[in-house]
Design a protein around this motif. Structure first.
Motif, PDB file in Angstrom:
ATOM      1  N   VAL A  60       0.845  -1.199   0.000  1.00 29.60           N
ATOM      2  CA  VAL A  60       0.000   0.000   0.000  1.00 29.60           C
ATOM      3  C   VAL A  60       0.876   1.243   0.000  1.00 29.60           C
ATOM      4  CG1 VAL A  60      -1.709   1.319   1.314  1.00 29.60           C
ATOM      5  CG2 VAL A  60      -1.926  -1.167   1.131  1.00 29.60           C
ATOM      6  N   PHE A  61       1.929   1.232   0.819  1.00 28.75           N
ATOM      7  CA  PHE A  61       2.753   2.427   0.944  1.00 28.75           C
ATOM      8  C   PHE A  61       3.512   2.745  -0.337  1.00 28.75           C
ATOM      9  CE2 PHE A  61       6.753   4.579   2.132  1.00 28.75           C
ATOM     10  CZ  PHE A  61       6.183   5.769   2.568  1.00 28.75           C
ATOM     11  N   GLU A  62       3.772   1.757  -1.170  1.00 32.35           N
ATOM     12  CA  GLU A  62       4.483   2.006  -2.420  1.00 32.35           C
ATOM     13  C   GLU A  62       3.743   3.009  -3.298  1.00 32.35           C
ATOM     14  OE1 GLU A  62       5.136  -1.722  -4.308  1.00 32.35           O
ATOM     15  OE2 GLU A  62       6.648  -2.395  -2.876  1.00 32.35           O
ATOM     16  N   SER A  63       2.427   3.141  -3.093  1.00 32.71           N
ATOM     17  CA  SER A  63       1.635   4.079  -3.892  1.00 32.71           C
ATOM     18  C   SER A  63       1.488   5.442  -3.227  1.00 32.71           C
ATOM     19  CB  SER A  63       0.237   3.489  -4.159  1.00 32.71           C
ATOM     20  OG  SER A  63       0.321   2.318  -4.932  1.00 32.71           O
ATOM     21  N   VAL A  64       2.154   5.621  -2.089  1.00 35.52           N
ATOM     22  CA  VAL A  64       2.047   6.875  -1.352  1.00 35.52           C
ATOM     23  C   VAL A  64       3.320   7.696  -1.565  1.00 35.52           C
ATOM     24  CG1 VAL A  64       1.821   7.913   0.939  1.00 35.52           C
ATOM     25  CG2 VAL A  64       0.574   5.815   0.391  1.00 35.52           C
ATOM     26  N   THR A  65       3.177   8.959  -1.953  1.00 31.98           N
ATOM     27  CA  THR A  65       4.342   9.806  -2.216  1.00 31.98           C
ATOM     28  C   THR A  65       4.734  10.602  -0.985  1.00 31.98           C
ATOM     29  OG1 THR A  65       2.924  11.600  -2.988  1.00 31.98           O
ATOM     30  CG2 THR A  65       3.756  10.072  -4.647  1.00 31.98           C
ATOM     31  N   SER A  66       5.981  11.076  -0.943  1.00 32.95           N
ATOM     32  CA  SER A  66       6.475  11.878   0.183  1.00 32.95           C
ATOM     33  C   SER A  66       6.347  13.355  -0.134  1.00 32.95           C
ATOM     34  CB  SER A  66       7.937  11.540   0.484  1.00 32.95           C
ATOM     35  OG  SER A  66       8.773  12.192  -0.449  1.00 32.95           O
ATOM     36  N   ALA A  67       6.662  14.191   0.864  1.00 39.43           N
ATOM     37  CA  ALA A  67       6.563  15.641   0.714  1.00 39.43           C
ATOM     38  C   ALA A  67       7.923  16.311   0.615  1.00 39.43           C
ATOM     39  CB  ALA A  67       5.801  16.221   1.911  1.00 39.43           C
ATOM     40  N   LEU A  68       8.985  15.534   0.419  1.00 40.08           N
ATOM     41  CA  LEU A  68      10.322  16.114   0.475  1.00 40.08           C
ATOM     42  C   LEU A  68      10.658  16.991  -0.722  1.00 40.08           C
ATOM     43  CD1 LEU A  68      13.229  13.901   1.777  1.00 40.08           C
ATOM     44  CD2 LEU A  68      12.437  16.123   2.545  1.00 40.08           C
ATOM     45  N   ASP A  69       9.887  16.931  -1.801  1.00 40.93           N
ATOM     46  CA  ASP A  69      10.224  17.716  -2.983  1.00 40.93           C
ATOM     47  C   ASP A  69       9.709  19.146  -2.889  1.00 40.93           C
ATOM     48  OD1 ASP A  69       7.562  17.198  -3.155  1.00 40.93           O
ATOM     49  OD2 ASP A  69       7.586  16.297  -5.147  1.00 40.93           O
ATOM     50  N   GLY A  70       9.197  19.555  -1.731  1.00 41.61           N
ATOM     51  CA  GLY A  70       8.748  20.927  -1.562  1.00 41.61           C
ATOM     52  C   GLY A  70       7.253  21.115  -1.665  1.00 41.61           C
ATOM     53  N   TYR A  71       6.510  20.060  -1.999  1.00 38.77           N
ATOM     54  CA  TYR A  71       5.060  20.136  -2.025  1.00 38.77           C
ATOM     55  C   TYR A  71       4.503  19.757  -0.655  1.00 38.77           C
ATOM     56  CZ  TYR A  71       5.430  20.089  -7.142  1.00 38.77           C
ATOM     57  OH  TYR A  71       5.737  20.384  -8.443  1.00 38.77           O
ATOM     58  N   SER A  72       3.425  20.412  -0.259  1.00 36.80           N
ATOM     59  CA  SER A  72       2.711  19.958   0.921  1.00 36.80           C
ATOM     60  C   SER A  72       1.768  18.844   0.497  1.00 36.80           C
ATOM     61  CB  SER A  72       1.921  21.109   1.553  1.00 36.80           C
ATOM     62  OG  SER A  72       2.801  22.017   2.193  1.00 36.80           O
ATOM     63  N   VAL A  73       1.615  17.851   1.368  1.00 33.13           N
ATOM     64  CA  VAL A  73       0.830  16.666   1.035  1.00 33.13           C
ATOM     65  C   VAL A  73      -0.140  16.360   2.164  1.00 33.13           C
ATOM     66  CG1 VAL A  73       0.932  14.182   0.536  1.00 33.13           C
ATOM     67  CG2 VAL A  73       2.696  15.700  -0.377  1.00 33.13           C
ATOM     68  N   CYS A  74      -1.348  16.001   1.806  1.00 32.28           N
ATOM     69  CA  CYS A  74      -2.340  15.560   2.789  1.00 32.28           C
ATOM     70  C   CYS A  74      -2.795  14.161   2.410  1.00 32.28           C
ATOM     71  CB  CYS A  74      -3.538  16.504   2.816  1.00 32.28           C
ATOM     72  SG  CYS A  74      -4.819  16.036   4.017  1.00 32.28           S
ATOM     73  N   ILE A  75      -2.622  13.207   3.326  1.00 31.59           N
ATOM     74  CA  ILE A  75      -3.059  11.829   3.120  1.00 31.59           C
ATOM     75  C   ILE A  75      -4.128  11.532   4.158  1.00 31.59           C
ATOM     76  CG2 ILE A  75      -2.359   9.402   3.069  1.00 31.59           C
ATOM     77  CD1 ILE A  75       0.508  10.380   2.534  1.00 31.59           C
ATOM     78  N   PHE A  76      -5.311  11.140   3.714  1.00 30.60           N
ATOM     79  CA  PHE A  76      -6.345  10.845   4.699  1.00 30.60           C
ATOM     80  C   PHE A  76      -7.068   9.546   4.383  1.00 30.60           C
ATOM     81  CE2 PHE A  76      -8.049  13.765   1.592  1.00 30.60           C
ATOM     82  CZ  PHE A  76      -9.377  13.411   1.374  1.00 30.60           C
ATOM     83  N   ALA A  77      -7.421   8.842   5.460  1.00 35.00           N
ATOM     84  CA  ALA A  77      -8.124   7.565   5.345  1.00 35.00           C
ATOM     85  C   ALA A  77      -9.598   7.782   5.652  1.00 35.00           C
ATOM     86  CB  ALA A  77      -7.535   6.544   6.305  1.00 35.00           C
ATOM     87  N   TYR A  78     -10.453   7.235   4.792  1.00 32.26           N
ATOM     88  CA  TYR A  78     -11.900   7.412   4.922  1.00 32.26           C
ATOM     89  C   TYR A  78     -12.579   6.059   4.772  1.00 32.26           C
ATOM     90  CZ  TYR A  78     -16.680   8.870   3.777  1.00 32.26           C
ATOM     91  OH  TYR A  78     -18.052   9.030   3.781  1.00 32.26           O
ATOM     92  N   GLY A  79     -13.653   5.841   5.520  1.00 32.38           N
ATOM     93  CA  GLY A  79     -14.406   4.600   5.375  1.00 32.38           C
ATOM     94  C   GLY A  79     -15.294   4.328   6.570  1.00 32.38           C
ATOM     95  N   GLN A  80     -16.080   3.295   6.440  1.00 35.91           N
ATOM     96  CA  GLN A  80     -16.986   2.878   7.510  1.00 35.91           C
ATOM     97  C   GLN A  80     -16.197   2.490   8.750  1.00 35.91           C
ATOM     98  OE1 GLN A  80     -18.877  -0.821   6.700  1.00 35.91           O
ATOM     99  NE2 GLN A  80     -20.405  -0.660   8.319  1.00 35.91           N
ATOM    100  N   THR A  81     -16.776   2.688   9.914  1.00 38.05           N
ATOM    101  CA  THR A  81     -16.113   2.277  11.142  1.00 38.05           C
ATOM    102  C   THR A  81     -15.825   0.772  11.094  1.00 38.05           C
ATOM    103  OG1 THR A  81     -16.263   2.311  13.558  1.00 38.05           O
ATOM    104  CG2 THR A  81     -18.292   1.854  12.375  1.00 38.05           C
ATOM    105  N   GLY A  82     -14.610   0.400  11.497  1.00 38.10           N
ATOM    106  CA  GLY A  82     -14.217  -1.004  11.482  1.00 38.10           C
ATOM    107  C   GLY A  82     -13.700  -1.508  10.152  1.00 38.10           C
ATOM    108  N   SER A  83     -13.506  -0.604   9.173  1.00 34.55           N
ATOM    109  CA  SER A  83     -13.066  -1.060   7.844  1.00 34.55           C
ATOM    110  C   SER A  83     -11.556  -1.058   7.666  1.00 34.55           C
ATOM    111  CB  SER A  83     -13.725  -0.196   6.746  1.00 34.55           C
ATOM    112  OG  SER A  83     -13.370   1.166   6.895  1.00 34.55           O
ATOM    113  N   GLY A  84     -10.812  -0.639   8.695  1.00 36.73           N
ATOM    114  CA  GLY A  84      -9.361  -0.757   8.631  1.00 36.73           C
ATOM    115  C   GLY A  84      -8.596   0.540   8.453  1.00 36.73           C
TER     116      GLY A  84
END
Length: 351
Positions: free
Chosen positions: A73-97
């Motif tokens: 999963v993390f392989e598809s997540v980018t970092s913020a070190l190149d000078g861009y601000s990044v927001c990563i958020f998880a959304y879903g039904q309670t208990g979905s992980g």
């Protein structure tokens, strides 16, 4: 190739990138009778038990089956070190992980720790003369009140307010810790997690009753004196809930109403941003959307991880979550910009 080109267009347009992760079934449920199927790469199919033959297909930038690891999963997540601000958020039904995806366990870390560790490693190995300074904060939004999760043990968190006077969302009075090692960060996040509001109901005995936001502030000083500044917001949203299924009463009911109201406000903001007409974007309708305003208003890259339950009993709620994620995927935020300047401008990104 078509999907790769489509994703590149989405990136250039500034759309929210959306990943979908389906958690494993609980118990000994046979995979052949689950509601979630994966007919092709990047697609999840949900079947509703009360509508035979009525399948819903959703296509996202990435779809992960129950067998996918935290590292995958993390392989598809980018970092913020190149000078861009990044927001990563998880959304879903309670208990979905969501919390598992964002935090994970000590021996199988989630997105939060992996993203921060990647930034730390990159900062240590950078060869172009950049010198990095990192700071960390952690808060929760509980019943529309902001709580500092890194406060001193035994102390009450004062009421905190948001300001956007500098063009970015800042929580005044928030405690911010300077960090340089992963060990320090793990200690602070563990302390913050221990302060987070949680409570049991019919769907989840350890349900998070608040939205949690971990922020890493990144300042890179170039040999020329220019300042490269960004922030990484890691957001674990409280689970969306149907009150009749959770059996919530008393305080749990009050919490659930506040959670659903703020998630509804997030939906209203996404709808306004997606509209072709120039409409008012109601960021101030909840603390959540007001705090994330600078992450959703064009200067940041945004990534949503929507979590799905494979159980047939949760099919309707899963479809609702995936429909919301699809709307987010089609929302154009504008192209993210690097934040570079001669002066430190500390107040722009942190209190």
């Amino acid at each position: 190739m078509r999907r790769a080109l489509h994703n590149r267009v989405m990136e250039l347009q500034g759309n929210i990138r959306v990943l979908c992760r389906c958690r494993p079934s609980r118990g000994d449920l046979d995979a052949s009778i689950t509601a979630a199927k994966f007919p092709e790469d990047g697609v999840i199919r949900i079947t509703r038990p009360d509508h035979e033959g009525d399948d819903y297909d959703f296509e996202f930038d990435g779809v992960f089956s129950p067998s996918a690891s935290q590292a995958t999963v993390f392989e598809s997540v980018t970092s913020a070190l190149d000078g861009y601000s990044v927001c990563i958020f998880a959304y879903g039904q309670t208990g979905s992980g969501k919390t598992h995806t964002m935090e994970g366990s000590p021996d199988d870390r989630g997105v939060n720790f992996r993203a921060i560790e990647a930034i730390l490693n990159a900062a240590k190995t950078h060869s172009n003369g950049l010198v990095y300074d990192l700071e960390l904060s952690m808060l929760e939004i509980y019943n529309e009140a902001i709580r500092d999760l890194l406060r001193k043990p035994g102390s009450e968190s004062p009421r905190l307010d948001i300001t956007t006077a500098t063009g970015v969302s800042i929580v005044k009075g928030l405690d911010i810790k300077r960090v340089s090692t992963m060990e320090e960060i793990e200690v602070w996040i563990a302390r913050g997690a221990s302060h987070r509001a949680a409570g049991a109901h019919a769907l989840n005995k350890d349900s998070s009753r608040s939205h949690s936001i971990v922020t890493l502030y990144i300042k890179g000083t170039m040999p020329s004196g220019d300042i490269l500044r960004s922030k990484l917001n890691l957001v674990d949203l409280a689970g969306s809930e149907r009150l009749d299924k959770t059996g919530a009463t008393g305080d749990r009911l009050t919490e659930a109403k506040a959670i659903n109201k703020s998630l509804s406000a997030l939906g209203d903001v996404i709808a306004a941003l997606s509209s072709e007409k120039k409409v008012h974007v109601p960021f101030r309708n909840s603390k959540l959307t007001y705090l994330l305003q600078d992450s959703l208003a064009g200067d940041s890259k945004a990534l949503m991880i929507v979590t799905a339950s494979p159980e047939i009993a949760n099919a309707n709620e899963t479809i609702c979550s995936l429909k919301f994620a699809s709307r987010c995927h089609d929302c154009a935020l504008g192209v993210a910009r690097k934040n570079v300047g001669r002066k430190p401008l500390l107040s722009k990104f942190r209190p």
